[in-house]
Write a protein that holds these residues in place. Structure first.
Motif, PDB file in Angstrom:
ATOM      1  N   ARG A 155      -5.225  -0.893  -7.013  1.00 41.08           N
ATOM      2  CA  ARG A 155      -6.161   0.354  -7.431  1.00 41.08           C
ATOM      3  C   ARG A 155      -5.676   1.257  -7.595  1.00 41.08           C
ATOM      4  NH1 ARG A 155      -8.270  -1.012  -1.425  1.00 41.08           N
ATOM      5  NH2 ARG A 155      -9.760  -1.884  -1.708  1.00 41.08           N
ATOM      6  N   ASP A 158      -2.765   1.105  -4.179  1.00 39.65           N
ATOM      7  CA  ASP A 158      -1.827  -0.205  -3.496  1.00 39.65           C
ATOM      8  C   ASP A 158      -2.612  -1.532  -4.266  1.00 39.65           C
ATOM      9  OD1 ASP A 158      -5.207  -0.874  -3.325  1.00 39.65           O
ATOM     10  OD2 ASP A 158      -5.177  -0.567  -1.909  1.00 39.65           O
ATOM     11  N   LYS A 176      -2.508  -6.035  -4.808  1.00 35.86           N
ATOM     12  CA  LYS A 176      -2.002  -7.508  -4.421  1.00 35.86           C
ATOM     13  C   LYS A 176      -1.515  -8.278  -5.474  1.00 35.86           C
ATOM     14  CE  LYS A 176      -4.439 -10.494  -5.250  1.00 35.86           C
ATOM     15  NZ  LYS A 176      -4.694 -12.033  -6.070  1.00 35.86           N
ATOM     16  N   SER A 236      -9.673  -2.150   3.337  1.00 39.18           N
ATOM     17  CA  SER A 236      -9.931  -2.390   4.240  1.00 39.18           C
ATOM     18  C   SER A 236      -8.835  -2.128   5.651  1.00 39.18           C
ATOM     19  CB  SER A 236      -9.201  -3.605   4.133  1.00 39.18           C
ATOM     20  OG  SER A 236      -8.216  -3.516   4.419  1.00 39.18           O
ATOM     21  N   ARG A 289       0.957  -0.895  -0.043  1.00 40.30           N
ATOM     22  CA  ARG A 289      -0.170   0.147   0.127  1.00 40.30           C
ATOM     23  C   ARG A 289       0.870   0.859  -0.076  1.00 40.30           C
ATOM     24  NH1 ARG A 289      -5.532  -1.127   1.588  1.00 40.30           N
ATOM     25  NH2 ARG A 289      -5.133  -3.754   3.418  1.00 40.30           N
TER      26      ARG A 289
END
Ligand code: TMP
Ligand code: ASP
Length: 238
Positions: A200, A175, A177, A100, A94
């Protein structure tokens, strides 16, 4: 290269055996899911967009010395990839607080983080992919200490390559994953995908969301955003 047998179907991709035992075929689906598949949708052509975006980004990372599972694309929505055992951890990096992180820690949405934060989530649908710390990873025997440090190092290095690449294309990499796997010789390879489903992106000028949050939050124009991401990635702007 032929698809021999379906090995695994996930939310975003299907994995097939190929006629080479060390290689698999990864087919990107048009399905969209959010909130552990409680919300479901479909966007025709999304799979092909993600396949092209992910291929471009994996090739870019390979050029910078990151080892990946990618061999080549074999159609609009299919990649030939090296067979790996996926490490059951989602590695999230991030740069800006949202999602979250803001909910869990009360950090204001949009806060630029003082350093890139690396987090691990245990890939287990029944548990809802919980956030885990280093010791949880060791306790669950998911990975050893050296590999944990290696995943953090790789996550930061990938971020250091991708963040400026996107910024030059007027996109903030908020961010993302990533997932890693181990090949038969024990090498850790970047696997899965890097796409607007797993990242994102905010437009650098307007902060408009240009990723799967458009689907998660019902903002519409999901495919338009993914097409724009592919267009910007293809800009010669190094
Ligand atoms: P989060 O803020 O919801 O934890 O998401 C962090 C990043 O991880 C974001 O870029 C979206 C991505 N992500 C996935 O790729 N798969 C998931 O299942 C989740 C929850 C997030
Ligand atoms: N990929 C996850 C799911 O469907 C969640 C997400 O990306 O928001 O369940």
């Amino acid at each position: 290269m032929k698809k021999i047998e379906l090995l695994y179907e996930g939310k975003g991709k299907r994995l097939y055996k190929s006629d080479n035992e060390d290689l698999l075929i990864s087919e990107f689906k048009d399905d969209l899911t959010a909130f552990n598949a409680q919300k479901k949708g479909n966007e025709k052509g999304k799979g092909a967009l993600n396949c092209q975006i992910s291929t471009k980004l994996f090739k870019l990372l390979e050029q910078h010395g990151i080892k990946t599972h990618l061999v080549e694309t074999i159609s609009d929505n299919e990649q030939l990839v090296k067979k790996v055992n996926i490490i059951p951890l989602e590695v999230v990096i991030r740069n800006i607080a949202t999602g979250s992180l803001t909910k869990r820690l009360g950090i204001k949405d949009g806060t630029i983080l003082p350093f890139s934060l690396v987090e691990f989530y245990y890939k287990d649908d029944d548990l809802g992919d919980p956030l885990v710390n280093d010791e949880h990873c060791l306790l669950l025997d998911l990975i050893n200490e050296n590999e944990l440090e290696e995943l953090k190092r790789l996550g930061r290095e990938i971020n250091n390559i991708l963040k400026p690449f996107f910024y030059k294309r007027d996109l903030k990499l908020v961010d993302f994953k990533i997932e890693f796997g181990k090949d038969k010789d024990g090498n850790i390879l970047l696997s899965d995908e890097i796409s607007p489903d797993s990242c994102r992106f905010w437009d650098a000028k307007t902060n408009e969301k240009m990723d799967k949050d458009r689907f998660r939050q019902g903002l519409g124009e999901v495919k338009v955003a993914y097409e724009e991401i592919l267009k910007r990635i293809n800009m010669e702007n190094n």
